[in-house]
Design a protein around this motif. Structure first.
Motif, PDB file in Angstrom:
ATOM      1  N   ALA A 117     -11.710  -1.997  -8.672  1.00  0.00           N
ATOM      2  CA  ALA A 117     -11.060  -3.309  -8.569  1.00  0.00           C
ATOM      3  C   ALA A 117      -9.571  -3.186  -8.878  1.00  0.00           C
ATOM      4  O   ALA A 117      -8.731  -3.813  -8.219  1.00  0.00           O
ATOM      5  N   LEU A 118      -9.216  -2.361  -9.862  1.00  0.00           N
ATOM      6  CA  LEU A 118      -7.807  -2.155 -10.205  1.00  0.00           C
ATOM      7  C   LEU A 118      -7.056  -1.478  -9.055  1.00  0.00           C
ATOM      8  O   LEU A 118      -5.910  -1.838  -8.758  1.00  0.00           O
ATOM      9  N   VAL A 119      -7.697  -0.514  -8.415  1.00  0.00           N
ATOM     10  CA  VAL A 119      -7.069   0.158  -7.275  1.00  0.00           C
ATOM     11  C   VAL A 119      -6.733  -0.860  -6.188  1.00  0.00           C
ATOM     12  O   VAL A 119      -5.605  -0.903  -5.671  1.00  0.00           O
ATOM     13  N   LEU A 120      -7.710  -1.696  -5.837  1.00  0.00           N
ATOM     14  CA  LEU A 120      -7.505  -2.677  -4.772  1.00  0.00           C
ATOM     15  C   LEU A 120      -6.445  -3.707  -5.150  1.00  0.00           C
ATOM     16  O   LEU A 120      -5.610  -4.083  -4.326  1.00  0.00           O
ATOM     17  N   TRP A 121      -6.460  -4.143  -6.403  1.00  0.00           N
ATOM     18  CA  TRP A 121      -5.513  -5.164  -6.844  1.00  0.00           C
ATOM     19  C   TRP A 121      -4.098  -4.601  -6.899  1.00  0.00           C
ATOM     20  O   TRP A 121      -3.129  -5.233  -6.484  1.00  0.00           O
ATOM     21  N   LYS A 122      -3.968  -3.371  -7.414  1.00  0.00           N
ATOM     22  CA  LYS A 122      -2.644  -2.742  -7.479  1.00  0.00           C
ATOM     23  C   LYS A 122      -2.089  -2.490  -6.080  1.00  0.00           C
ATOM     24  O   LYS A 122      -0.888  -2.635  -5.842  1.00  0.00           O
ATOM     25  N   ARG A 123      -2.959  -2.099  -5.154  1.00  0.00           N
ATOM     26  CA  ARG A 123      -2.503  -1.890  -3.778  1.00  0.00           C
ATOM     27  C   ARG A 123      -2.015  -3.201  -3.159  1.00  0.00           C
ATOM     28  O   ARG A 123      -1.003  -3.220  -2.455  1.00  0.00           O
ATOM     29  N   LYS A 124      -2.737  -4.279  -3.439  1.00  0.00           N
ATOM     30  CA  LYS A 124      -2.336  -5.575  -2.900  1.00  0.00           C
ATOM     31  C   LYS A 124      -0.964  -5.971  -3.431  1.00  0.00           C
ATOM     32  O   LYS A 124      -0.084  -6.393  -2.665  1.00  0.00           O
ATOM     33  N   VAL A 125      -0.770  -5.833  -4.738  1.00  0.00           N
ATOM     34  CA  VAL A 125       0.517  -6.185  -5.351  1.00  0.00           C
ATOM     35  C   VAL A 125       1.624  -5.274  -4.837  1.00  0.00           C
ATOM     36  O   VAL A 125       2.735  -5.726  -4.524  1.00  0.00           O
ATOM     37  N   GLY A 126       1.324  -3.964  -4.748  1.00  0.00           N
ATOM     38  CA  GLY A 126       2.313  -3.011  -4.268  1.00  0.00           C
ATOM     39  C   GLY A 126       2.760  -3.298  -2.850  1.00  0.00           C
ATOM     40  O   GLY A 126       3.956  -3.184  -2.517  1.00  0.00           O
ATOM     41  N   LYS A 127       1.815  -3.702  -1.995  1.00  0.00           N
ATOM     42  CA  LYS A 127       2.158  -4.023  -0.609  1.00  0.00           C
ATOM     43  C   LYS A 127       2.985  -5.305  -0.529  1.00  0.00           C
ATOM     44  O   LYS A 127       3.930  -5.405   0.265  1.00  0.00           O
ATOM     45  N   LYS A 128       2.628  -6.292  -1.349  1.00  0.00           N
ATOM     46  CA  LYS A 128       3.390  -7.540  -1.348  1.00  0.00           C
ATOM     47  C   LYS A 128       4.836  -7.304  -1.782  1.00  0.00           C
ATOM     48  O   LYS A 128       5.767  -7.903  -1.235  1.00  0.00           O
ATOM     49  N   LEU A 129       5.006  -6.440  -2.782  1.00  0.00           N
ATOM     50  CA  LEU A 129       6.346  -6.153  -3.302  1.00  0.00           C
ATOM     51  C   LEU A 129       7.033  -5.029  -2.534  1.00  0.00           C
ATOM     52  O   LEU A 129       8.205  -4.752  -2.786  1.00  0.00           O
ATOM     53  N   GLN A 130       6.287  -4.379  -1.623  1.00  0.00           N
ATOM     54  CA  GLN A 130       6.798  -3.207  -0.905  1.00  0.00           C
ATOM     55  C   GLN A 130       7.332  -2.175  -1.906  1.00  0.00           C
ATOM     56  O   GLN A 130       8.412  -1.625  -1.748  1.00  0.00           O
ATOM     57  N   SER A 131       6.510  -1.943  -2.944  1.00  0.00           N
ATOM     58  CA  SER A 131       6.913  -1.078  -4.060  1.00  0.00           C
ATOM     59  C   SER A 131       6.176   0.255  -4.007  1.00  0.00           C
ATOM     60  O   SER A 131       4.955   0.313  -4.200  1.00  0.00           O
ATOM     61  N   GLU A 132       6.893   1.311  -3.741  1.00  0.00           N
ATOM     62  CA  GLU A 132       6.306   2.655  -3.727  1.00  0.00           C
ATOM     63  C   GLU A 132       5.721   3.036  -5.088  1.00  0.00           C
ATOM     64  O   GLU A 132       4.622   3.611  -5.149  1.00  0.00           O
ATOM     65  N   PRO A 133       6.407   2.742  -6.218  1.00  0.00           N
ATOM     66  CA  PRO A 133       5.845   3.123  -7.524  1.00  0.00           C
ATOM     67  C   PRO A 133       4.499   2.468  -7.808  1.00  0.00           C
ATOM     68  O   PRO A 133       3.587   3.115  -8.321  1.00  0.00           O
ATOM     69  N   ILE A 134       4.359   1.180  -7.481  1.00  0.00           N
ATOM     70  CA  ILE A 134       3.103   0.483  -7.761  1.00  0.00           C
ATOM     71  C   ILE A 134       1.991   0.988  -6.840  1.00  0.00           C
ATOM     72  O   ILE A 134       0.844   1.166  -7.268  1.00  0.00           O
ATOM     73  N   LEU A 135       2.312   1.242  -5.583  1.00  0.00           N
ATOM     74  CA  LEU A 135       1.325   1.802  -4.662  1.00  0.00           C
ATOM     75  C   LEU A 135       0.898   3.201  -5.109  1.00  0.00           C
ATOM     76  O   LEU A 135      -0.282   3.568  -5.001  1.00  0.00           O
ATOM     77  N   ALA A 136       1.851   3.984  -5.606  1.00  0.00           N
ATOM     78  CA  ALA A 136       1.529   5.323  -6.090  1.00  0.00           C
ATOM     79  C   ALA A 136       0.605   5.249  -7.297  1.00  0.00           C
ATOM     80  O   ALA A 136      -0.343   6.031  -7.424  1.00  0.00           O
ATOM     81  N   ASP A 137       0.873   4.306  -8.195  1.00  0.00           N
ATOM     82  CA  ASP A 137       0.006   4.126  -9.364  1.00  0.00           C
ATOM     83  C   ASP A 137      -1.405   3.746  -8.935  1.00  0.00           C
ATOM     84  O   ASP A 137      -2.398   4.220  -9.501  1.00  0.00           O
ATOM     85  N   ALA A 138      -1.512   2.898  -7.903  1.00  0.00           N
ATOM     86  CA  ALA A 138      -2.829   2.514  -7.397  1.00  0.00           C
ATOM     87  C   ALA A 138      -3.584   3.726  -6.875  1.00  0.00           C
ATOM     88  O   ALA A 138      -4.788   3.899  -7.143  1.00  0.00           O
ATOM     89  N   ASN A 139      -2.902   4.581  -6.134  1.00  0.00           N
ATOM     90  CA  ASN A 139      -3.551   5.778  -5.597  1.00  0.00           C
ATOM     91  C   ASN A 139      -3.971   6.728  -6.700  1.00  0.00           C
ATOM     92  O   ASN A 139      -5.040   7.349  -6.630  1.00  0.00           O
ATOM     93  N   CYS A 140      -3.144   6.852  -7.725  1.00  0.00           N
ATOM     94  CA  CYS A 140      -3.486   7.756  -8.826  1.00  0.00           C
ATOM     95  C   CYS A 140      -4.641   7.210  -9.671  1.00  0.00           C
ATOM     96  O   CYS A 140      -5.333   7.979 -10.336  1.00  0.00           O
ATOM     97  N   THR A 141      -4.834   5.888  -9.663  1.00  0.00           N
ATOM     98  CA  THR A 141      -5.962   5.295 -10.383  1.00  0.00           C
ATOM     99  C   THR A 141      -7.290   5.745  -9.775  1.00  0.00           C
ATOM    100  O   THR A 141      -8.329   5.720 -10.429  1.00  0.00           O
ATOM    101  N   LEU A 142      -7.250   6.187  -8.519  1.00  0.00           N
ATOM    102  CA  LEU A 142      -8.466   6.690  -7.870  1.00  0.00           C
ATOM    103  C   LEU A 142      -9.066   7.878  -8.617  1.00  0.00           C
ATOM    104  O   LEU A 142     -10.278   8.104  -8.574  1.00  0.00           O
TER     105      LEU A 142
END
Length: 212
Positions: A131-156
């Motif tokens: 759930a955290l991965v999906l939520w972080k990806r959603k936020v990262g895409k909305k903000l177009q933020s590479e750091p947040i998207l990277a954190d989401a991927n690393c949460t995997l």
């Protein structure tokens, strides 16, 4: 593009997710290490110890969210690099301890008393972390933020480690397979080693994720 109000709101959500991750890993670490010790399950104890290390990493992530909210184009600062180095060292120490203890348990034929709690904790962890991965990806895409998207991927990686705990604990609980607790611990060690290596790679550069 999103509005300024939405921009602020999504950064608040990103920070909230970082704080939740810290608190969840802290609770998971306390519970897993205690039950792993009392049940003599090395894979559960190692999983809990990894959760404590993730708390240190989470502090760096929370700091990162605050930094990029204030200055989206800024680079990784010394606080984050220090947190990464400490996390990397902690992972390497964990790997050494788990590998040595796993080999000793295989040599002596030690088996856990039960792995029931390993099944329960891993099942909850898979759901929460996914759930955290999906939520972080959603936020990262909305903000177009590479750091947040990277954190989401690393949460995997946390999801993968939870799956290892589930499989090894389940196989022992249901079939009583020998050495599976120690083999599962070696699986955790593999991912912990990769995480430690990636922490040092990120500390030396401005890349946000060395995960694959």
């Amino acid at each position: 593009m999103i509005s300024m109000d939405d921009h602020k709101r999504y950064y608040k959500v990103a920070f909230g997710l970082a704080v939740f991750t810290i608190l969840y890993n802290l609770a998971e670490g306390i519970l897993s290490t205690y039950l792993g010790f009392t049940d003599e399950s090395l894979v559960l104890f190692g999983f809990g110890t990894d959760s404590f290390i993730e708390v240190i990493s989470g502090l760096g992530i929370a700091h990162m969210v605050i930094r990029i909210r204030r200055n989206p184009g800024s680079k990784r600062d010394e606080f984050e690099r220090t947190a990464l180095r400490i996390t990397g060292f902690a992972f390497y120490i964990l790997v050494a301890g788990l590998v040595i203890t796993s080999c000793y348990n295989i040599w002596t034929g030690h088996q856990p008393i039960t792995t029931f709690w390993g099944v329960v904790i891993s099942g909850v962890s898979i759901l929460v972390m996914w759930a955290l991965v999906l939520w972080k990806r959603k936020v990262g895409k909305k903000l177009q933020s590479e750091p947040i998207l990277a954190d989401a991927n690393c949460t995997l990686v946390c999801v993968y480690m939870s799956v290892i705990l589930l499989v090894s604990s389940g196989l022992y609980a249901w079939f009583g397979l020998p050495y599976v607790d120690s083999i599962g611990t070696l699986g955790l060690s593999y991912f912990a080693f990769k995480e430690g290596r990636e922490c040092f790679e990120k500390a030396r550069s401005d890349r946000y994720c060395c995960c694959d």
